[in-house]
Motif scaffolding. Structure first.
Motif, PDB file in Angstrom:
ATOM      1  N   THR A   1      93.951  14.338 -15.062  1.00 23.13           N
ATOM      2  CA  THR A   1      93.694  13.082 -14.350  1.00 23.13           C
ATOM      3  C   THR A   1      94.942  12.623 -13.593  1.00 23.13           C
ATOM      4  O   THR A   1      96.071  12.984 -13.950  1.00 23.13           O
ATOM      5  CB  THR A   1      93.278  11.970 -15.325  1.00 23.13           C
ATOM      6  OG1 THR A   1      94.385  11.683 -16.202  1.00 23.13           O
ATOM      7  CG2 THR A   1      92.046  12.368 -16.140  1.00 23.13           C
TER       8      THR A   1
ATOM      9  N   ASP B   1      90.799  18.936 -11.031  1.00 21.75           N
ATOM     10  CA  ASP B   1      89.929  18.341 -12.047  1.00 21.75           C
ATOM     11  C   ASP B   1      90.452  18.586 -13.455  1.00 21.75           C
ATOM     12  O   ASP B   1      89.902  18.058 -14.417  1.00 21.75           O
ATOM     13  CB  ASP B   1      88.513  18.922 -11.939  1.00 21.75           C
ATOM     14  CG  ASP B   1      87.860  18.600 -10.611  1.00 21.75           C
ATOM     15  OD1 ASP B   1      88.153  17.518 -10.055  1.00 21.75           O
ATOM     16  OD2 ASP B   1      87.079  19.437 -10.118  1.00 21.75           O
TER      17      ASP B   1
ATOM     18  N   LYS C   1      89.458  21.807 -20.386  1.00 20.82           N
ATOM     19  CA  LYS C   1      88.412  21.560 -19.376  1.00 20.82           C
ATOM     20  C   LYS C   1      87.886  22.877 -18.841  1.00 20.82           C
ATOM     21  O   LYS C   1      88.494  23.874 -18.838  1.00 20.82           O
ATOM     22  CB  LYS C   1      88.933  20.704 -18.256  1.00 20.82           C
ATOM     23  CG  LYS C   1      89.219  19.298 -18.730  1.00 20.82           C
ATOM     24  CD  LYS C   1      89.508  18.402 -17.578  1.00 20.82           C
ATOM     25  CE  LYS C   1      89.706  16.988 -18.096  1.00 20.82           C
ATOM     26  NZ  LYS C   1      89.854  16.036 -17.074  1.00 20.82           N
TER      27      LYS C   1
ATOM     28  N   PRO D   1      85.768  23.949 -13.194  1.00 21.35           N
ATOM     29  CA  PRO D   1      86.407  22.787 -12.569  1.00 21.35           C
ATOM     30  C   PRO D   1      87.482  23.229 -11.577  1.00 21.35           C
ATOM     31  O   PRO D   1      88.141  24.240 -11.782  1.00 21.35           O
ATOM     32  CB  PRO D   1      87.031  22.024 -13.739  1.00 21.35           C
ATOM     33  CG  PRO D   1      86.746  22.783 -14.960  1.00 21.35           C
ATOM     34  CD  PRO D   1      85.951  23.987 -14.622  1.00 21.35           C
TER      35      PRO D   1
END
Length: 161
Positions: free
Chosen positions: A26, A23, A161, A19
């Motif tokens: 948020t 990313d 992530k 990512p």
């Protein structure tokens, strides 16, 4: 036919990029941390990190004078990431020119982590595999260290992530 499909899937999935820096968190989470709506985040990189030898990507969220910056530095190996992120090196980079500077090890984040702050900024630095992730908070109305719990929550979100 199945062999061709399997090979095609292998080629497609092997080129999956990690990512991007913006990313990892948020806009809503960044706005919540900064206490105001953020403008469109500004990504940069990848580019060589001359200080560490890694490859740096950055994302800056800004709301007025308040700023949250995510910095990810990718290394060739987990060992290289750990070697570039010793307590002494973090002190030299973050505490440079600061008399009132604190750094502590932070358990439970990635493979190794630090919490650092001075009167103007606070940061979590997390080593996870061959990557180092820094979340830096500055320009806040209260002393940055008072945002520790919120910044840790954002760090947890970014490192998953």
């Amino acid at each position: 036919m199945l062999a061709t499909l399997a090979l095609s899937l292998a080629l497609v999935t092997s080129g999956v990029e990690p990512p991007g820096p913006c990313d990892l968190l948020t806009r809503e989470a960044a706005s919540g941390l900064l206490g105001q709506q953020v403008a469109t985040p500004a990504p940069s990189g990848p580019e060589p990190d001359e200080d560490t030898g890694g490859t740096r990507t950055t994302c800056v969220y800004q709301a007025g004078t308040r700023m949250l910056m995510l910095v990810r530095i990718a290394y060739a190996s987990p060992a290289a990431a750990r070697q570039a992120t010793t307590r002494q090196l973090v002190e030299e980079r973050f505490g440079e020119g600061e008399d009132d500077f604190t750094i502590t090890e932070e358990p439970g984040l990635g493979d190794m982590a630090y919490w650092a702050h001075n009167p103007r900024a606070a940061e979590f630095i997390v080593v996870k595999g061959a990557n180092v992730l820094g979340l830096i908070l500055g320009g806040m109305p209260r002393e940055p260290s008072t945002y520790r719990a919120q910044l840790r929550g954002a760090t947890v979100m970014a490192t998953t992530k």
